[in-house]
Design a protein around this motif. Structure first.
Motif, PDB file in Angstrom:
ATOM      1  N   SER A 183       0.824  -1.203   0.000  1.00 32.11           N
ATOM      2  CA  SER A 183       0.000   0.000   0.000  1.00 32.11           C
ATOM      3  C   SER A 183       0.860   1.256   0.000  1.00 32.11           C
ATOM      4  O   SER A 183       1.890   1.329   0.674  1.00 32.11           O
ATOM      5  CB  SER A 183      -0.904   0.008   1.240  1.00 32.11           C
ATOM      6  N   HIS A 184       0.395   2.265  -0.740  1.00 28.84           N
ATOM      7  CA  HIS A 184       1.143   3.531  -0.741  1.00 28.84           C
ATOM      8  C   HIS A 184       1.086   4.234   0.613  1.00 28.84           C
ATOM      9  O   HIS A 184       1.828   5.191   0.848  1.00 28.84           O
ATOM     10  CB  HIS A 184       0.676   4.454  -1.865  1.00 28.84           C
ATOM     11  N   HIS A 185       0.216   3.779   1.509  1.00 29.45           N
ATOM     12  CA  HIS A 185       0.240   4.336   2.868  1.00 29.45           C
ATOM     13  C   HIS A 185       1.586   4.044   3.540  1.00 29.45           C
ATOM     14  O   HIS A 185       2.021   4.794   4.421  1.00 29.45           O
ATOM     15  CB  HIS A 185      -0.901   3.742   3.705  1.00 29.45           C
ATOM     16  N   TYR A 186       2.232   2.968   3.121  1.00 28.84           N
ATOM     17  CA  TYR A 186       3.538   2.600   3.688  1.00 28.84           C
ATOM     18  C   TYR A 186       4.622   3.589   3.259  1.00 28.84           C
ATOM     19  O   TYR A 186       5.308   4.179   4.099  1.00 28.84           O
ATOM     20  CB  TYR A 186       3.899   1.183   3.268  1.00 28.84           C
ATOM     21  N   SER A 187       4.791   3.789   1.964  1.00 29.81           N
ATOM     22  CA  SER A 187       5.839   4.707   1.504  1.00 29.81           C
ATOM     23  C   SER A 187       5.536   6.141   1.928  1.00 29.81           C
ATOM     24  O   SER A 187       6.455   6.927   2.196  1.00 29.81           O
ATOM     25  CB  SER A 187       6.002   4.627  -0.016  1.00 29.81           C
ATOM     26  N   HIS A 188       4.256   6.487   2.012  1.00 31.09           N
ATOM     27  CA  HIS A 188       3.856   7.824   2.464  1.00 31.09           C
ATOM     28  C   HIS A 188       4.377   8.068   3.883  1.00 31.09           C
ATOM     29  O   HIS A 188       4.999   9.103   4.170  1.00 31.09           O
ATOM     30  CB  HIS A 188       2.332   7.921   2.423  1.00 31.09           C
ATOM     31  N   ALA A 189       4.145   7.099   4.755  1.00 33.33           N
ATOM     32  CA  ALA A 189       4.611   7.235   6.135  1.00 33.33           C
ATOM     33  C   ALA A 189       6.128   7.218   6.216  1.00 33.33           C
ATOM     34  O   ALA A 189       6.737   7.982   6.994  1.00 33.33           O
ATOM     35  CB  ALA A 189       4.025   6.115   6.991  1.00 33.33           C
ATOM     36  N   MET A 190       6.781   6.386   5.422  1.00 35.56           N
ATOM     37  CA  MET A 190       8.235   6.264   5.500  1.00 35.56           C
ATOM     38  C   MET A 190       8.948   7.523   5.013  1.00 35.56           C
ATOM     39  O   MET A 190      10.005   7.895   5.539  1.00 35.56           O
ATOM     40  CB  MET A 190       8.697   5.051   4.704  1.00 35.56           C
ATOM     41  N   ASP A 191       8.395   8.209   4.035  1.00 33.50           N
ATOM     42  CA  ASP A 191       9.004   9.466   3.571  1.00 33.50           C
ATOM     43  C   ASP A 191       8.870  10.543   4.642  1.00 33.50           C
ATOM     44  O   ASP A 191       9.812  11.300   4.904  1.00 33.50           O
ATOM     45  CB  ASP A 191       8.339   9.906   2.269  1.00 33.50           C
ATOM     46  N   TYR A 192       7.713  10.630   5.271  1.00 31.34           N
ATOM     47  CA  TYR A 192       7.544  11.578   6.381  1.00 31.34           C
ATOM     48  C   TYR A 192       8.508  11.239   7.522  1.00 31.34           C
ATOM     49  O   TYR A 192       9.097  12.131   8.141  1.00 31.34           O
ATOM     50  CB  TYR A 192       6.099  11.552   6.883  1.00 31.34           C
ATOM     51  N   LEU A 193       8.659   9.961   7.808  1.00 27.99           N
ATOM     52  CA  LEU A 193       9.574   9.512   8.855  1.00 27.99           C
ATOM     53  C   LEU A 193      11.004   9.936   8.531  1.00 27.99           C
ATOM     54  O   LEU A 193      11.723  10.480   9.383  1.00 27.99           O
ATOM     55  CB  LEU A 193       9.476   7.990   8.980  1.00 27.99           C
ATOM     56  N   ALA A 194      11.425   9.692   7.290  1.00 28.79           N
ATOM     57  CA  ALA A 194      12.785  10.051   6.876  1.00 28.79           C
ATOM     58  C   ALA A 194      13.005  11.556   6.954  1.00 28.79           C
ATOM     59  O   ALA A 194      14.071  12.018   7.383  1.00 28.79           O
ATOM     60  CB  ALA A 194      13.042   9.556   5.455  1.00 28.79           C
ATOM     61  N   TYR A 195      12.005  12.332   6.558  1.00 34.94           N
ATOM     62  CA  TYR A 195      12.131  13.793   6.598  1.00 34.94           C
ATOM     63  C   TYR A 195      12.397  14.275   8.024  1.00 34.94           C
ATOM     64  O   TYR A 195      13.250  15.139   8.258  1.00 34.94           O
ATOM     65  CB  TYR A 195      10.853  14.426   6.050  1.00 34.94           C
ATOM     66  N   ALA A 196      11.682  13.699   8.980  1.00 37.22           N
ATOM     67  CA  ALA A 196      11.876  14.092  10.380  1.00 37.22           C
ATOM     68  C   ALA A 196      13.266  13.698  10.872  1.00 37.22           C
ATOM     69  O   ALA A 196      13.937  14.491  11.554  1.00 37.22           O
ATOM     70  CB  ALA A 196      10.800  13.457  11.252  1.00 37.22           C
ATOM     71  N   TYR A 197      13.705  12.502  10.550  1.00 38.30           N
ATOM     72  CA  TYR A 197      15.053  12.085  10.934  1.00 38.30           C
ATOM     73  C   TYR A 197      16.110  13.023  10.340  1.00 38.30           C
ATOM     74  O   TYR A 197      17.100  13.369  11.001  1.00 38.30           O
ATOM     75  CB  TYR A 197      15.333  10.658  10.457  1.00 38.30           C
ATOM     76  N   LEU A 198      15.912  13.447   9.101  1.00 37.82           N
ATOM     77  CA  LEU A 198      16.877  14.338   8.469  1.00 37.82           C
ATOM     78  C   LEU A 198      16.967  15.669   9.195  1.00 37.82           C
ATOM     79  O   LEU A 198      18.055  16.245   9.307  1.00 37.82           O
ATOM     80  CB  LEU A 198      16.501  14.557   6.997  1.00 37.82           C
ATOM     81  N   GLN A 199      15.847  16.172   9.696  1.00 39.64           N
ATOM     82  CA  GLN A 199      15.898  17.444  10.429  1.00 39.64           C
ATOM     83  C   GLN A 199      16.576  17.281  11.788  1.00 39.64           C
ATOM     84  O   GLN A 199      17.058  18.261  12.362  1.00 39.64           O
ATOM     85  CB  GLN A 199      14.487  18.013  10.598  1.00 39.64           C
ATOM     86  N   GLN A 200      16.626  16.066  12.284  1.00 44.07           N
ATOM     87  CA  GLN A 200      17.357  15.788  13.523  1.00 44.07           C
ATOM     88  C   GLN A 200      18.825  15.470  13.263  1.00 44.07           C
ATOM     89  O   GLN A 200      19.589  15.259  14.203  1.00 44.07           O
ATOM     90  CB  GLN A 200      16.723  14.606  14.262  1.00 44.07           C
TER      91      GLN A 200
END
Length: 537
Positions: free
Chosen positions: A279-296
């Motif tokens: 499901s694209h709900h998976y990649s959607h969540a993972m991109d948001y997750l990665a974005y937050a990690y990058l800001q940290q």
């Protein structure tokens, strides 16, 4: 007696929706409260409520399967066919229905009308769906959305006290907002209607979900945070419900919340595949997750996210999947300023996706590649990337997707600025960046993305620092932080610019904000060391 293979296949396909429904029914889980009051046979009414709840959660694959089950069990249920049609056009998402989807939706609406819905309210909802599906062979997307919104306004005018009509009317207001002259008027109108629903029925999934969308614009992110945070309480196993509050958390720079909720969402999404695809709900969540990690500054955690996400196959063949599969590696390279990696990114890596319809996702890769080339002085390769972005922009525009075209053009202008800088054209470089910032101000962040790959004001700040114009750079970084709060590079750039202007207190404040935000145990970025030394020194 043996069960026929075809029946087993149907059961397998419908399993995720059935599991959600059973969990709700048995009290093990929940998906919120919907009391539609459908006029269909009594034995399917509870299932219909659950199907509508799934529709409000935008779990469209599962909702469609649930409505199909109802139609099979109760052939005279007109609203089951309405429900099927409503799962096929997904008004807030960047996906667009295929020709076969439009034909199927039109057929479902026609069947619903033939079955003659019993109540005025039901007839009004069916007629609104019919307005969208009229002319399935010709009318373009935004014409359909406007027709549906106009019909929903009529339905709401005569059934204002009906919660389901009100929720769908609010959704229609959000759908037309991006291309309206006064977007905020539509956002505020939707929020007002949804607040009234929430006051009457606080566990209604539409009131919570659409409220988040209503506030997912600049200037409204801090509205109704109690409603935002209640979403996982009513739907703790629904992947999109676990993700949606992070649209607001991203706008507030609340990175720990973005990380926690999207990790839960991604894990839940794997339990609900889209047929035989992820499901694209998976990649959607993972991109948001990665974005937050990058800001940290937690780059290794982003690498782990990529290693988990990108090799999985196949992903659901939608715009959303294509966007995130392109954005993840591009973000990883650009946020780390790893220009050699950016220049080497492959285009259309997941070849099974229908890339010819996904102009913006493809443009993201070309943007990153062009930035990498420009920063290495390979102007020829950078210009090739820019040329491809122009083509993709034009194709999006010709297809009537003005917002996608503007997103691509914003990035293209940033790239053009760095190309001009590589060629020694300083004034042109600054001008292109400023043009990009002007366009960015005219279009809000799309819900599909957690944030810009390289915000124009941040890029302008980086350029001005290189040009030894720190006071102007500080203004640019400040403007970027107003749009994209607590971005790692904007905070670091602002601290450096303030330091170079001699404003020690302001530099210290930005460095402290950076240190408060980063994952101290998981960052190796030089900026974190620089901030510590300045603050401690």
């Amino acid at each position: 007696m043996r069960t026929p293979i075809a029946v087993w296949l149907v059961l397998i396909i419908l399993a995720p929706a059935t599991i959600l429904a059973q969990e709700h029914h048995e009290g093990h889980d929940d998906i919120g409260t919907v009391k539609f009051g459908v006029s269909c046979a009594p034995e399917v009414r509870a299932d219909f409520d659950r199907a509508v709840a799934l529709l409000h959660h935008m779990m469209y694959v599962e909702a469609q399967a649930a409505f199909e089950q109802i139609a099979a069990r109760a052939p005279a249920c007109a609203m089951a066919h309405w429900g099927i049609a409503m799962t096929l056009f997904q008004p807030l998402w960047p996906s667009r229905p295929s020709r076969s989807d439009l034909q199927r939706g039109a057929a479902a609406v026609k069947r619903a009308m033939e079955l003659e819905p019993v109540t005025d309210r039901e007839r009004a909802l069916v007629e609104a769906a019919a307005a969208f599906y009229r002319e399935p062979e010709s009318a373009e997307w935004w014409t359909r959305i406007h027709r549906w919104a106009a019909a929903m306004a009529g339905a709401f005018a005569t059934h204002e006290d009906d919660i389901e009509t009100a929720a769908l009317y609010a959704l229609s207001q959000l759908a037309v907002a991006p291309i309206s002259e006064n977007r905020m008027l539509h956002q505020a109108r939707a929020a007002e209607v949804l607040q009234r629903i929430h006051d009457r029925q606080p566990t209604h999934p539409g009131s919570i979900h659409y409220t988040i969308h209503a506030n997912d614009v600049q200037g409204r992110a801090d509205e109704s945070l109690d409603i935002v945070r209640s979403y996982d309480d009513i739907a703790p196993s629904v992947p999109h419900a676990l993700h949606m509050p992070t649209h607001i958390f991203v706008r507030l720079g609340a990175w720990p919340d973005v990380i926690e909720w999207n990790r839960k969402s991604a894990d839940a999404a794997l339990r609900f595949p889209a047929g035989d695809a992820i499901s694209h709900h998976y990649s959607h969540a993972m991109d948001y997750l990665a974005y937050a990690y990058l800001q940290q500054g937690a780059d290794q955690k982003v690498a782990d996210v990529m290693h988990e996400t990108l090799p999985r196959s196949p992903h659901q063949g939608t715009f959303i999947s294509a966007f995130h599969l392109a954005a993840l590696p591009a973000r990883y390279a650009v946020e780390r300023r790893a220009w050699d990696e950016a220049a080497a990114l492959p285009v259309r890596k997941h070849e099974y996706l229908p890339w010819d319809r996904f102009w913006w996702p493809e443009a993201i890769t070309w943007f990153a590649k062009g930035l990498g080339a420009a920063h290495h002085g390979d102007v020829h390769a950078a210009r090739m990337a820019e040329a491809r972005m122009k083509t993709l922009r034009d194709e999006a525009e010709q297809a009537g997707e003005q917002a996608f075209a503007r997103y691509i053009e914003t990035d293209r202008l940033v790239l053009a600025g760095w190309i001009a800088h590589a060629e020694g054209e300083v004034d042109a470089a600054v001008a292109r960046m400023q043009e990009a910032a002007t366009i960015e101000a005219s279009v809000d962040k799309h819900p599909v993305t957690p944030g810009a790959l390289y915000p124009p004001y941040e890029a302008l700040g980086d350029l001005l620092l290189r040009l030894e114009r720190p006071a102007e750079a500080l203004e640019a970084y400040t403007a970027s932080l107003e749009i994209w709060p607590k971005r790692y590079h904007s905070l670091l750039g602002a601290a450096r610019a303030a330091r170079q202007t001699g404003d020690v207190e302001r530099a210290k404040r930005h460095y402290e904000q950076l240190l408060a935000m980063i994952d101290d145990q998981n960052t190796e970025r030089l900026g974190a060391t620089e901030a510590k030394e300045f603050v401690d020194g």
